[in-house]
Enzyme design. Structure first.
Site, PDB file in Angstrom:
ATOM      1  CD  GLU A   1      -1.871  -2.036   0.502  1.00  0.00           C
ATOM      2  OE1 GLU A   1      -2.684  -1.095  -0.251  1.00  0.00           O
ATOM      3  OE2 GLU A   1      -2.894  -3.232   0.796  1.00  0.00           O
TER       4      GLU A   1
HETATM    5  C1  LIG Z   1       3.135  -9.456   0.473  1.00  0.00           C
HETATM    6  C2  LIG Z   1       2.186  -8.589  -0.320  1.00  0.00           C
HETATM    7  C3  LIG Z   1       1.282  -8.522  -0.717  1.00  0.00           C
HETATM    8  C4  LIG Z   1       1.113  -7.367  -1.574  1.00  0.00           C
HETATM    9  N1  LIG Z   1      -0.631  -7.516  -2.457  1.00  0.00           N
HETATM   10  C5  LIG Z   1      -0.605  -6.558  -3.395  1.00  0.00           C
HETATM   11  C6  LIG Z   1      -1.931  -6.910  -3.695  1.00  0.00           C
HETATM   12  O1  LIG Z   1      -3.136  -7.452  -2.996  1.00  0.00           O
HETATM   13  N2  LIG Z   1      -2.425  -5.983  -5.103  1.00  0.00           N
HETATM   14  C7  LIG Z   1      -1.626  -5.236  -5.419  1.00  0.00           C
HETATM   15  O2  LIG Z   1      -1.928  -4.645  -6.542  1.00  0.00           O
HETATM   16  N3  LIG Z   1      -0.674  -5.351  -5.286  1.00  0.00           N
HETATM   17  C8  LIG Z   1       0.537  -5.720  -4.290  1.00  0.00           C
HETATM   18  N4  LIG Z   1       0.989  -5.931  -3.581  1.00  0.00           N
HETATM   19  C9  LIG Z   1       2.474  -4.850  -4.077  1.00  0.00           C
HETATM   20  C10 LIG Z   1       2.637  -4.103  -2.906  1.00  0.00           C
HETATM   21  O3  LIG Z   1       1.993  -2.950  -3.418  1.00  0.00           O
HETATM   22  C11 LIG Z   1       4.184  -3.228  -3.977  1.00  0.00           C
HETATM   23  O4  LIG Z   1       5.440  -4.195  -3.799  1.00  0.00           O
HETATM   24  C12 LIG Z   1       4.470  -1.675  -3.292  1.00  0.00           C
HETATM   25  O5  LIG Z   1       3.419  -0.603  -4.142  1.00  0.00           O
HETATM   26  C13 LIG Z   1       6.193  -1.390  -4.104  1.00  0.00           C
HETATM   27  O6  LIG Z   1       5.934  -1.646  -5.420  1.00  0.00           O
HETATM   28  P1  LIG Z   1       7.149  -2.225  -6.213  1.00  0.00           P
HETATM   29  O7  LIG Z   1       7.812  -4.043  -5.072  1.00  0.00           O
HETATM   30  O8  LIG Z   1       7.341  -2.599  -7.485  1.00  0.00           O
HETATM   31  O9  LIG Z   1       8.648  -1.932  -5.492  1.00  0.00           O
HETATM   32  P2  LIG Z   1       9.501  -0.550  -6.695  1.00  0.00           P
HETATM   33  O10 LIG Z   1       8.227   0.343  -6.933  1.00  0.00           O
HETATM   34  O11 LIG Z   1      10.223  -1.136  -7.942  1.00  0.00           O
HETATM   35  O12 LIG Z   1      10.527   0.025  -5.623  1.00  0.00           O
HETATM   36  C14 LIG Z   1      11.632  -0.587  -5.368  1.00  0.00           C
HETATM   37  C15 LIG Z   1      12.372   0.581  -4.251  1.00  0.00           C
HETATM   38  O13 LIG Z   1      12.435   1.559  -4.906  1.00  0.00           O
HETATM   39  C16 LIG Z   1      11.643   2.638  -3.748  1.00  0.00           C
HETATM   40  N5  LIG Z   1      11.299   3.489  -4.687  1.00  0.00           N
HETATM   41  C17 LIG Z   1      10.386   3.266  -6.191  1.00  0.00           C
HETATM   42  N6  LIG Z   1       9.336   5.084  -6.957  1.00  0.00           N
HETATM   43  C18 LIG Z   1      10.480   5.744  -5.997  1.00  0.00           C
HETATM   44  C19 LIG Z   1      10.943   7.534  -5.763  1.00  0.00           C
HETATM   45  N7  LIG Z   1       9.809   7.742  -6.548  1.00  0.00           N
HETATM   46  N8  LIG Z   1      11.420   7.289  -4.461  1.00  0.00           N
HETATM   47  C20 LIG Z   1      12.397   6.881  -4.007  1.00  0.00           C
HETATM   48  N9  LIG Z   1      12.024   5.735  -3.624  1.00  0.00           N
HETATM   49  C21 LIG Z   1      11.222   5.235  -4.784  1.00  0.00           C
HETATM   50  C22 LIG Z   1      10.568   2.074  -3.327  1.00  0.00           C
HETATM   51  O14 LIG Z   1      10.650   2.930  -2.847  1.00  0.00           O
HETATM   52  C23 LIG Z   1      11.710   0.872  -3.225  1.00  0.00           C
HETATM   53  O15 LIG Z   1      12.264   0.759  -2.411  1.00  0.00           O
HETATM   54  C24 LIG Z   1       2.175  -6.063  -2.613  1.00  0.00           C
HETATM   55  C25 LIG Z   1       3.253  -6.893  -1.767  1.00  0.00           C
HETATM   56  C26 LIG Z   1       3.963  -7.199  -0.979  1.00  0.00           C
HETATM   57  C27 LIG Z   1       5.324  -7.614  -0.632  1.00  0.00           C
END
Ligand SMILES: Cc1cc2nc3c(=O)[nH]c(=O)nc-3n(C[C@H](O)[C@H](O)[C@H](O)COP(=O)(O)OP(=O)(O)OC[C@H]3O[C@@H](n4cnc5c(N)ncnc54)[C@H](O)[C@@H]3O)c2cc1C
Length: 389
Positions: A362
């Site tokens: 989230e």
């Molecule tokens: C157990 C689990 C359950 C989940 N359940 C759902 C679900 O039900 N439905 C759904 O749609 N999603 C779900 N998610 C997805 C979750 O919302 C995403 O993992 C989250 O939004 C982060 O996206 P990402 O993992 O692709 O990381 P990325 O966006 O690739 O980020 C990687 C890193 O870069 C940082 N970063 C990215 N952009 C910036 C910026 N502009 N400035 C500074 N830092 C930045 C992030 O903070 C992070 O540290 C789930 C994730 C997990 C782990």
């Protein structure tokens, strides 16, 4: 300034506490070992209804109980004390369904709030995480029906759900993010992979493929292009919920550590008499006090009808603070427990794994800081540092 909880608030809090202790805690180890049985989950759902906890975030008209946001926080804090995500067995329809058409409300919202069916929410993709504008899942209208194609990651509770709310871009246009209610068993919906995660969550987080899945227009939730606004409203609510789960987790870990510090004797005295341990407990107590004050204040303001823009701004602050607080507090609790805190049978070990994701899902901590930084720029520092007015 009246900071007390009403009689009704206290009754709801005590019902939620009794439910968590009697119907969630006893099943934590089986869940951690991936051995929880469906009949147990059925019983937990039955008890959730008996304790008036199902659909706790919905109005009476929508099949809920009409609890105030503060009362919802009290419930989430208590059920958030349970490990392995058992709090999610307390079912409720996805928030955007309340904005559905009459048919969508009757077919999905009301039954889901009564425990007949469930929805999961699919936004994230391989190349679209923090930035959902990179979503590649596409919906195109052909002969009056929508054809949806794409791949979604991390779809939480997909195994327990009957429908998936899919966030897609109409015609592949990021300016037209739109939600669709898709049956999980519709032709073209496939489970690609069931990855395993750090926590032992009660349900799975599927990777799913939508291969030319065809749905009628009555499955479109909201208007074309309204998808992100509906998701944002859901995010605001779940961010406050996560903050409450984190508060509950930190309290439970601290209670376990405090009790242990009392009875564990080393070098001839209870370990709480060593200042190193006492100071950790002091820091934990103060962290919880700060997190609770922040969360209850915001929840009370929402209950009193705060401007939704301010709610969004402050939800990021409570999610950021409480999730990071829980990480610090649970880590200290584990340290106080020594080797016993590292055993899976200890709730603190499970909480240590559980609360890590709260800084990721989230919206990561970095994304919350981006929201807060943007709000300071737009509305001034006072929305965080001021009081009233
Ligand atoms: C157990 C689990 C359950 C989940 N359940 C759902 C679900 O039900 N439905 C759904 O749609 N999603 C779900 N998610 C997805 C979750 O919302 C995403 O993992 C989250 O939004 C982060 O996206 P990402 O993992 O692709 O990381 P990325 O966006 O690739 O980020 C990687 C890193 O870069 C940082 N970063 C990215 N952009 C910036 C910026 N502009 N400035 C500074 N830092 C930045 C992030 O903070 C992070 O540290 C789930 C994730 C997990 C782990």
């Amino acid at each position: 300034m009246d900071l007390s909880l009403s009689k009704e608030d206290l009754a709801i809090q005590s019902r939620a506490r009794a439910f968590a202790e009697q119907h969630l805690f006893p099943h934590e180890i089986a869940t951690d070992e991936r051995k929880i049985k469906e009949k147990t989950l059925v019983e937990i759902r039955k008890q959730a209804i008996a304790h008036k906890l199902n659909a706790y975030n919905h109005t009476k008209k929508d099949g809920g109980h009409g609890y105030t946001p503060l009362q919802q926080v009290l419930i989430c804090e208590e059920i958030g004390k349970a490990t392995c995500g058992l709090w999610t067995v307390v079912f409720k329809a996805s928030t955007p369904l309340k904005h559905g058409t009459k048919w969508q409300r009757e077919t999905f919202l009301l039954p889901f709030n009564a425990g007949k069916g469930r929805s999961c929410y699919a936004i994230t993709e391989k190349d679209a995480g923090s930035d959902p504008s990179y979503v590649k899942t596409k919906a195109t209208k052909k002969k009056g029906k929508w054809v949806i194609s794409g791949e979604k990651w991390f779809v939480t509770s997909a195994d327990a759900s009957s429908v998936v709310i899919v966030h897609a871009h109409v015609d592949g246009d990021p300016k037209k993010p739109t939600l669709f209610i898709v049956d999980k068993d519709a032709p073209g919906v496939k489970v690609k992979r069931i990855p395993q995660f750090m926590h032992s969550y009660v349900y799975e987080h599927y990777e799913m493929v939508f291969d030319k899945v065809t749905v009628d227009d009555n499955r479109r939730l909201g208007e074309v292009g309204q998808g992100f606004d509906l998701t944002k409203e859901w995010f605001t609510e779940t961010r406050i919920e996560i903050a409450a789960h984190c508060l509950g987790a930190a309290i439970r870990a601290t209670e376990v550590a405090n009790h242990y510090a009392e009875e564990r004797v080393q070098f001839g005295k209870p370990i709480r008499d060593f200042q190193a341990i006492e100071f950790m407990l002091a820091d934990m107590a103060v962290e919880i006090m700060a997190a609770k004050s922040l969360l209850y204040r915001v929840a009370a303001e929402v209950s009193e009808g705060m401007d939704p823009k301010l709610v969004h701004a402050r939800a990021s602050a409570v999610k950021l603070y409480n999730s990071e607080m829980a990480g610090r507090v649970v880590d200290k609790a584990l340290q106080i427990l020594g080797g016993r805190g590292y055993m899976r049978e200890n709730p603190v070990e499970r909480l240590y794994r559980d609360v890590r994701v709260d800084r990721i899902w989230e919206g990561t901590s970095e994304i919350q800081r981006m929201v807060i930084g943007g709000q300071i720029k737009k509305r001034g520092l006072g929305i965080y540092t001021g009081w009233g007015g």
